[in-house]
Design a protein around this motif. Structure first.
Motif, PDB file in Angstrom:
ATOM      1  N   ASN A   8       0.836  -1.207   0.000  1.00 15.22           N
ATOM      2  CA  ASN A   8       0.000   0.000   0.000  1.00 15.22           C
ATOM      3  C   ASN A   8       0.868   1.254   0.000  1.00 15.22           C
ATOM      4  OD1 ASN A   8      -2.556  -1.177  -0.097  1.00 15.22           O
ATOM      5  ND2 ASN A   8      -2.724  -1.352   2.119  1.00 15.22           N
ATOM      6  N   GLN A   9       1.947   1.218   0.770  1.00 11.30           N
ATOM      7  CA  GLN A   9       2.841   2.375   0.853  1.00 11.30           C
ATOM      8  C   GLN A   9       3.655   2.562  -0.427  1.00 11.30           C
ATOM      9  OE1 GLN A   9       5.130   1.678   4.413  1.00 11.30           O
ATOM     10  NE2 GLN A   9       3.330   1.725   5.741  1.00 11.30           N
ATOM     11  N   ALA A  12       2.000   4.311  -4.857  1.00 10.20           N
ATOM     12  CA  ALA A  12       2.042   5.598  -5.551  1.00 10.20           C
ATOM     13  C   ALA A  12       3.389   5.867  -6.218  1.00 10.20           C
ATOM     14  CB  ALA A  12       1.704   6.729  -4.579  1.00 10.20           C
ATOM     15  N   LYS A  13       4.439   5.226  -5.718  1.00 11.70           N
ATOM     16  CA  LYS A  13       5.778   5.496  -6.279  1.00 11.70           C
ATOM     17  C   LYS A  13       6.411   4.252  -6.902  1.00 11.70           C
ATOM     18  CE  LYS A  13       7.484   5.119  -1.525  1.00 11.70           C
ATOM     19  NZ  LYS A  13       8.127   5.806  -0.394  1.00 11.70           N
ATOM     20  N   THR A  49       0.643  -2.429  -9.764  1.00 12.16           N
ATOM     21  CA  THR A  49       0.081  -1.254 -10.445  1.00 12.16           C
ATOM     22  C   THR A  49      -0.343  -1.568 -11.875  1.00 12.16           C
ATOM     23  OG1 THR A  49       2.262  -0.484 -11.181  1.00 12.16           O
ATOM     24  CG2 THR A  49       1.482   0.320  -9.033  1.00 12.16           C
ATOM     25  N   LYS A  71      -4.355  -0.005  -2.448  1.00 10.58           N
ATOM     26  CA  LYS A  71      -3.675   1.124  -3.083  1.00 10.58           C
ATOM     27  C   LYS A  71      -3.139   0.743  -4.460  1.00 10.58           C
ATOM     28  CE  LYS A  71      -4.298   4.079   0.241  1.00 10.58           C
ATOM     29  NZ  LYS A  71      -5.228   5.225   0.065  1.00 10.58           N
ATOM     30  N   GLU A  74      -6.063   0.803  -6.765  1.00 10.65           N
ATOM     31  CA  GLU A  74      -6.410   2.186  -7.107  1.00 10.65           C
ATOM     32  C   GLU A  74      -5.548   2.697  -8.255  1.00 10.65           C
ATOM     33  OE1 GLU A  74      -6.158   4.571  -3.590  1.00 10.65           O
ATOM     34  OE2 GLU A  74      -7.835   3.555  -2.601  1.00 10.65           O
ATOM     35  N   GLN A  75      -4.276   2.327  -8.265  1.00  9.56           N
ATOM     36  CA  GLN A  75      -3.389   2.745  -9.355  1.00  9.56           C
ATOM     37  C   GLN A  75      -3.835   2.134 -10.687  1.00  9.56           C
ATOM     38  OE1 GLN A  75      -0.754   4.987  -9.147  1.00  9.56           O
ATOM     39  NE2 GLN A  75      -1.530   5.329  -7.081  1.00  9.56           N
ATOM     40  N   LYS A  78      -6.922   3.957 -12.004  1.00 12.18           N
ATOM     41  CA  LYS A  78      -6.587   5.245 -12.627  1.00 12.18           C
ATOM     42  C   LYS A  78      -6.108   5.044 -14.064  1.00 12.18           C
ATOM     43  CE  LYS A  78      -5.186   7.581  -8.339  1.00 12.18           C
ATOM     44  NZ  LYS A  78      -4.018   8.104  -7.579  1.00 12.18           N
TER      45      LYS A  78
END
Length: 202
Positions: A8-9, A12-13, A49, A71, A74-75, A78
C-alpha cells in the motif's frame, strides 16, 4: 498476500523507470509464450500497479486485475480510466484468506508474486482450479541466487517450481531466462525467467 501494508505504501511510487522497463521485458517474454488458441480471458494475479497486464491487455478479449493491496488496485483503476477501456475490471482480493477467484479464465499471469507467498503450493493449486481446460499459467520470477551476507535466499528455483507444478497436474512446463543479470547488470541483481504451464493439454 503478505506485506499488504508495505505494498500500500509503495503503490504511488512503484512505477519507476526501472520497474516500467522490467515490466515491458516481462510482458514481451510472456507474449512470446502465449498460446494463440487459449487466450480470450485472463487474470493478472498480484497485478501491482498493472504494468505487465496493461501491456498485454490488447492480446486478450478481457482481463481481470487482482491484488490484495487496495492502493495498488487504485493505481490500476486510474490507468484504466485514462485508457477508457471496457476490456478490463479490477478486484481487491487476498486469496490467502481462503477466498476464491470469481470465475475461470484461459490465462493467468503471475508476475513477481510467488516469492512473496509463504504457501505457494496452495496458491498454485487454486490457480490450477481457476484455469479453463487447456488454460495457461505464465509466471515471471527472479532466479534463485546464492545466500547473501545475512543468509537470505532470493528468488525461485526453477527446477523446484517445475516439480511442484507437475505434482499439481500442470503439463507442458517450459521456462526461459529473459533477463540475464550477469550480462545486463554485472550481476548486481537477479536474473529473471518466464515459465509456462498448462492445464490438461493433451
Amino acid at each position: 498476500m503478505g506485506h499488504i501494508n508495505q505494498f500500500n505504501q509503495l503503490a504511488a511510487k512503484y512505477d519507476t523507470p526501472k520497474n516500467r522497463y522490467m515490466a515491458k521485458r516481462a510482458a514481451d517474454a510472456i507474449r512470446n509464450l502465449l498460446d494463440e488458441s487459449h487466450k480470450k480471458t485472463a487474470i493478472d494475479f498480484g497485478c501491482g500497479t498493472g504494468l505487465v497486464g496493461l501491456d498485454l491487455l490488447e492480446d486478450f478479449e478481457s482481463m481481470l486485475f487482482v491484488d490484495a493491496s487496495t492502493k495498488m488496485i487504485e493505481q490500476v483503476e486510474k490507468k484504466l480510466a485514462d485508457r477508457d477501456t471496457k476490456k478490463a475490471t479490477v478486484l481487491c482480493l487476498d486469496i490467502e484468506k481462503d477466498a476464491q477467484l470469481p470465475y475461470k479464465v484461459d490465462t493467468i499471469i503471475l508476475s513477481l508474486v510467488l516469492h512473496h507467498i509463504p504457501d505457494s503450493h496452495r496458491l498454485l493449486s487454486k490457480l490450477y482450479d481457476t484455469l479453463n481446460e487447456g488454460g495457461q499459467l505464465l509466471i515471471i520470477e527472479m532466479e534463485k541466487q546464492e545466500k547473501d551476507s545475512n543468509h537470505h535466499e532470493h528468488g525461485i528455483d526453477r527446477s523446484v517450481l517445475a516439480t511442484t507444478l507437475s505434482g499439481l497436474g500442470y503439463q507442458h512446463i517450459q521456462s526461459d531466462i529473459f533477463y540475464d543479470a550477469k550480462k545486463e547488470s554485472n550481476g548486481q541483481e537477479a536474473s529473471r525467467f518466464v515459465l509456462s504451464a498448462r492445464k490438461n493439454l493433451n
